[in-house]
Design a protein around this motif. Structure first.
Motif, mmCIF file in Angstrom:
data_model
loop_
_atom_site.group_PDB
_atom_site.id
_atom_site.type_symbol
_atom_site.label_atom_id
_atom_site.label_comp_id
_atom_site.label_asym_id
_atom_site.label_seq_id
_atom_site.Cartn_x
_atom_site.Cartn_y
_atom_site.Cartn_z
ATOM 1 N N LYS A 78 0.774 -1.482 -0.083
ATOM 2 C CA LYS A 78 -0.069 -0.046 0.088
ATOM 3 C C LYS A 78 0.841 1.343 0.090
ATOM 4 C CE LYS A 78 -0.545 0.636 5.190
ATOM 5 N NZ LYS A 78 -1.301 0.927 6.114
ATOM 6 N N TRP A 79 2.016 1.300 0.486
ATOM 7 C CA TRP A 79 2.754 2.083 0.324
ATOM 8 C C TRP A 79 4.084 2.249 -0.537
ATOM 9 C CZ3 TRP A 79 2.958 2.371 6.649
ATOM 10 C CH2 TRP A 79 1.888 3.370 6.980
ATOM 11 N N GLY A 80 3.934 1.499 -1.567
ATOM 12 C CA GLY A 80 4.609 1.239 -2.790
ATOM 13 C C GLY A 80 6.195 0.873 -2.307
ATOM 14 N N ALA A 132 14.645 10.972 -5.074
ATOM 15 C CA ALA A 132 13.547 10.135 -4.423
ATOM 16 C C ALA A 132 13.399 8.953 -5.333
ATOM 17 C CB ALA A 132 12.376 10.758 -3.995
ATOM 18 N N ASN A 133 13.450 7.772 -4.769
ATOM 19 C CA ASN A 133 12.633 6.602 -5.565
ATOM 20 C C ASN A 133 11.177 6.736 -5.072
ATOM 21 O OD1 ASN A 133 12.124 4.275 -6.483
ATOM 22 N ND2 ASN A 133 13.342 3.173 -5.031
ATOM 23 N N LEU A 134 10.503 7.402 -5.853
ATOM 24 C CA LEU A 134 9.047 7.557 -5.348
ATOM 25 C C LEU A 134 8.222 6.275 -5.363
ATOM 26 C CD1 LEU A 134 8.139 10.941 -7.119
ATOM 27 C CD2 LEU A 134 8.737 10.470 -4.762
ATOM 28 N N GLY A 167 10.509 9.165 1.039
ATOM 29 C CA GLY A 167 10.609 7.858 1.167
ATOM 30 C C GLY A 167 11.904 7.176 1.332
ATOM 31 N N PRO A 168 12.572 7.317 2.140
ATOM 32 C CA PRO A 168 13.903 6.716 2.176
ATOM 33 C C PRO A 168 13.968 5.073 2.270
ATOM 34 C CG PRO A 168 13.555 7.760 4.412
ATOM 35 C CD PRO A 168 12.376 8.046 3.552
ATOM 36 N N GLY A 169 12.755 4.497 3.028
ATOM 37 C CA GLY A 169 12.755 3.065 2.950
ATOM 38 C C GLY A 169 13.900 2.680 3.894
ATOM 39 N N ALA A 170 14.658 1.549 3.699
ATOM 40 C CA ALA A 170 15.788 1.228 4.423
ATOM 41 C C ALA A 170 16.968 1.894 4.441
ATOM 42 C CB ALA A 170 16.094 -0.284 4.031
ATOM 43 N N THR A 225 18.917 2.867 1.721
ATOM 44 C CA THR A 225 20.177 2.836 0.921
ATOM 45 C C THR A 225 20.578 3.828 0.123
ATOM 46 O OG1 THR A 225 18.410 1.714 -0.623
ATOM 47 C CG2 THR A 225 19.899 0.302 0.613
ATOM 48 N N LEU A 226 19.583 4.616 -0.430
ATOM 49 C CA LEU A 226 19.660 5.821 -1.237
ATOM 50 C C LEU A 226 20.133 7.236 -0.306
ATOM 51 C CD1 LEU A 226 19.966 7.414 -4.015
ATOM 52 C CD2 LEU A 226 17.299 7.505 -3.483
ATOM 53 N N THR A 227 19.737 6.944 0.773
ATOM 54 C CA THR A 227 20.072 8.212 1.624
ATOM 55 C C THR A 227 21.644 8.044 2.153
ATOM 56 O OG1 THR A 227 18.147 7.420 2.743
ATOM 57 C CG2 THR A 227 19.160 9.202 3.883
ATOM 58 N N ALA A 246 15.174 13.399 5.387
ATOM 59 C CA ALA A 246 14.324 12.253 4.792
ATOM 60 C C ALA A 246 12.870 12.214 5.273
ATOM 61 C CB ALA A 246 15.204 10.934 4.763
ATOM 62 N N ILE A 247 12.071 11.755 4.472
ATOM 63 C CA ILE A 247 10.695 11.857 5.107
ATOM 64 C C ILE A 247 10.155 10.518 4.652
ATOM 65 C CG2 ILE A 247 8.371 13.188 4.733
ATOM 66 C CD1 ILE A 247 9.844 15.581 3.487
ATOM 67 N N GLU A 248 9.708 9.887 5.553
ATOM 68 C CA GLU A 248 9.326 8.388 5.606
ATOM 69 C C GLU A 248 7.697 8.346 6.133
ATOM 70 O OE1 GLU A 248 10.047 5.453 3.815
ATOM 71 O OE2 GLU A 248 8.178 5.000 4.682
ATOM 72 N N ILE A 249 6.831 7.893 5.652
ATOM 73 C CA ILE A 249 5.581 7.599 6.285
ATOM 74 C C ILE A 249 5.481 6.482 7.023
ATOM 75 C CG2 ILE A 249 4.523 5.986 4.240
ATOM 76 C CD1 ILE A 249 2.106 7.860 4.559
ATOM 77 N N CYS A 277 9.040 11.439 10.152
ATOM 78 C CA CYS A 277 8.054 10.451 9.975
ATOM 79 C C CYS A 277 6.674 11.306 9.671
ATOM 80 C CB CYS A 277 7.849 9.506 11.211
ATOM 81 S SG CYS A 277 6.906 8.105 10.872
ATOM 82 N N GLY A 278 6.207 10.998 8.304
ATOM 83 C CA GLY A 278 4.901 11.448 8.034
ATOM 84 C C GLY A 278 4.670 11.364 6.600
ATOM 85 N N ASP A 279 3.406 11.928 6.207
ATOM 86 C CA ASP A 279 3.117 11.571 4.702
ATOM 87 C C ASP A 279 3.531 13.032 4.087
ATOM 88 O OD1 ASP A 279 1.660 11.826 2.260
ATOM 89 O OD2 ASP A 279 -0.194 11.349 3.313
HETATM 90 N N1 SAM Z 1 14.418 5.133 -1.282
HETATM 91 C C1 SAM Z 1 14.024 3.693 -0.850
HETATM 92 C C2 SAM Z 1 14.706 2.882 -1.955
HETATM 93 O O1 SAM Z 1 15.050 3.464 -3.074
HETATM 94 O O2 SAM Z 1 15.094 1.989 -1.815
HETATM 95 C C3 SAM Z 1 12.573 3.067 -0.693
HETATM 96 C C4 SAM Z 1 11.828 3.629 -1.953
HETATM 97 S S1 SAM Z 1 10.021 2.779 -2.044
HETATM 98 C C5 SAM Z 1 9.850 2.874 -3.814
HETATM 99 C C6 SAM Z 1 9.018 4.284 -1.601
HETATM 100 C C7 SAM Z 1 8.971 4.612 0.044
HETATM 101 O O3 SAM Z 1 8.246 6.028 0.042
HETATM 102 C C8 SAM Z 1 8.695 3.461 0.952
HETATM 103 O O4 SAM Z 1 9.605 3.740 2.058
HETATM 104 C C9 SAM Z 1 7.324 4.261 1.454
HETATM 105 O O5 SAM Z 1 7.234 3.534 2.715
HETATM 106 C C10 SAM Z 1 7.676 5.577 1.380
HETATM 107 N N2 SAM Z 1 6.328 6.347 1.340
HETATM 108 C C11 SAM Z 1 5.035 6.077 0.759
HETATM 109 N N3 SAM Z 1 4.156 6.932 0.804
HETATM 110 C C12 SAM Z 1 4.800 7.989 1.232
HETATM 111 C C13 SAM Z 1 4.319 9.269 1.627
HETATM 112 N N4 SAM Z 1 3.144 9.470 1.319
HETATM 113 N N5 SAM Z 1 5.062 10.066 2.440
HETATM 114 C C14 SAM Z 1 6.459 9.706 2.632
HETATM 115 N N6 SAM Z 1 6.880 8.444 2.210
HETATM 116 C C15 SAM Z 1 6.093 7.695 1.777
#
Ligand code: SAM
Length: 294
Positions: free
Chosen positions: A23-25, A122-124, A54-57, A59-61, A73-76, A97-99
């Motif tokens: 759901k969060w891509g 970003a990797n969106l 969306g830093p995820g884990a 790696t890009l950060t 970095a802004i992560e939901i 942390c947030g949207d």
């Molecule tokens: N940057 C990481 C990478 O390259 O491996 C993760 C990329 S992943 C495609 C998208 C990231 O965006 C996920 O970590 C997800 O939780 C986060 N995300 C999704 N919706 C978001 C939102 N509305 N605001 C902030 N982050 C969000």
């Protein structure tokens, strides 16, 4: 022997019992070469300030920081905050942390003393690529370069030229605010989990001035939206919705004055033609009666 960093990151995700959420891509990229290529595409120099969505884990950060950037970095996903804490320990990064759609990036950048203009990298997440991009552009945030990874088909639409099947209102908006180009393709198998589509890295450089002079950009985009909403109709019909009180003959006269054949379809018009049409239309109708927020 030392473990490669992608395995280390996987271990951290496991340690925190992390589960990928569709759901969060959440399609993460661990491939060091592609991460470096993306950082290179953003022309990161020591001392640059970067906002990452969306830093995820992380790696890009990490790749951005290794090149000398300071990252906000802004992560939901709350579940990723302790993971990021471990992966980015001791590094020059702030994680919020947030949207991202509910935040004001400029305010955050100011709060955390980022250099202005900053870069956005970003990797969106696929499910909200367009809303995030439009939010960044329409808010006129103070970035100068935006480098994002998006679905390949979306990349084609963002950078499309008039008259092509990929050309849409988003291509026009992107062209109004930025100069854009696809840097390269990223094959789907590089992501974890792998999505059903390939991706592309796209670079957007903010224009210092829009390429067209328009009295009211909101009104122009209202016309653009109407022109693309009903792709199969001619302009003489699709644009009637812009100003319902206007009769068709007057609309045809305005189109004629703008040098545009009323039998054309919205997707064949360039940004210059839309801008010219909006300006002439407003002269006819009076600026105040039309939407002039922009
Ligand atoms: N940057 C990481 C990478 O390259 O491996 C993760 C990329 S992943 C495609 C998208 C990231 O965006 C996920 O970590 C997800 O939780 C986060 N995300 C999704 N919706 C978001 C939102 N509305 N605001 C902030 N982050 C969000």
């Amino acid at each position: 022997m030392e473990q490669p960093s992608e395995l280390k990151t996987m271990d951290v995700l496991k340690k925190h019992g992390f589960r990928f959420k569709k759901k969060w891509g959440q399609n993460f990229l661990f491939d060091k070469n592609f991460l470096r290529r993306m950082v290179k595409g953003a022309n990161i120099k020591p001392g640059d300030s970067v906002v990452e969505i969306g830093p995820g884990a992380g790696t890009l950060t990490k790749a951005l920081i290794e090149e000398g950037a300071r990252v906000l970095a802004i992560e939901i996903d709350e579940a990723l905050i302790p993971v990021l804490g471990d992966v980015l320990q001791g590094m020059d990064a702030v994680v919020v942390c947030g949207d991202v759609l509910k935040m004001n990036i400029d305010k955050l950048a100011q709060e955390y003393n980022l250099k202005i203009p900053y870069k956005i990298v970003a990797n969106l997440p696929y499910y909200i690529t367009t809303p995030i991009l439009m939010n960044i552009l329409e808010n006129e945030y103070r970035f100068d370069l935006l480098v994002i990874m998006v679905q390949w088909e979306v990349a084609e639409r963002l950078t499309a030229k008039p008259g092509t099947k990929e050309y849409g209102s988003i291509s026009l908006a992107v062209n109004y605010y930025t100069e854009s180009k696809i840097l390269y393709k990223v094959p789907r198998h590089l992501f974890t989990p792998a999505p059903d589509v390939d991706s592309a890295v796209v670079c957007f450089t903010l224009r210092s001035e829009p390429p067209v002079e328009v009295r009211c950009k909101n009104f122009m985009f209202k016309i653009v939206k109407a022109g693309f909403n009903q792709r199969r109709k001619t302009l003489a019909n699709s644009l009637l919705l812009v100003e319902p009180s206007m009769d068709k003959l007057k609309l045809i006269k305005i189109l004629d004055e703008a040098g545009i054949d009323s039998q054309r379809r919205g997707e064949t018009l360039s940004l210059h033609e839309y801008a010219n049409l909006a300006n002439i239309w407003q002269q006819h109708s009076g600026t105040d009666r039309l939407d002039t927020k922009g």
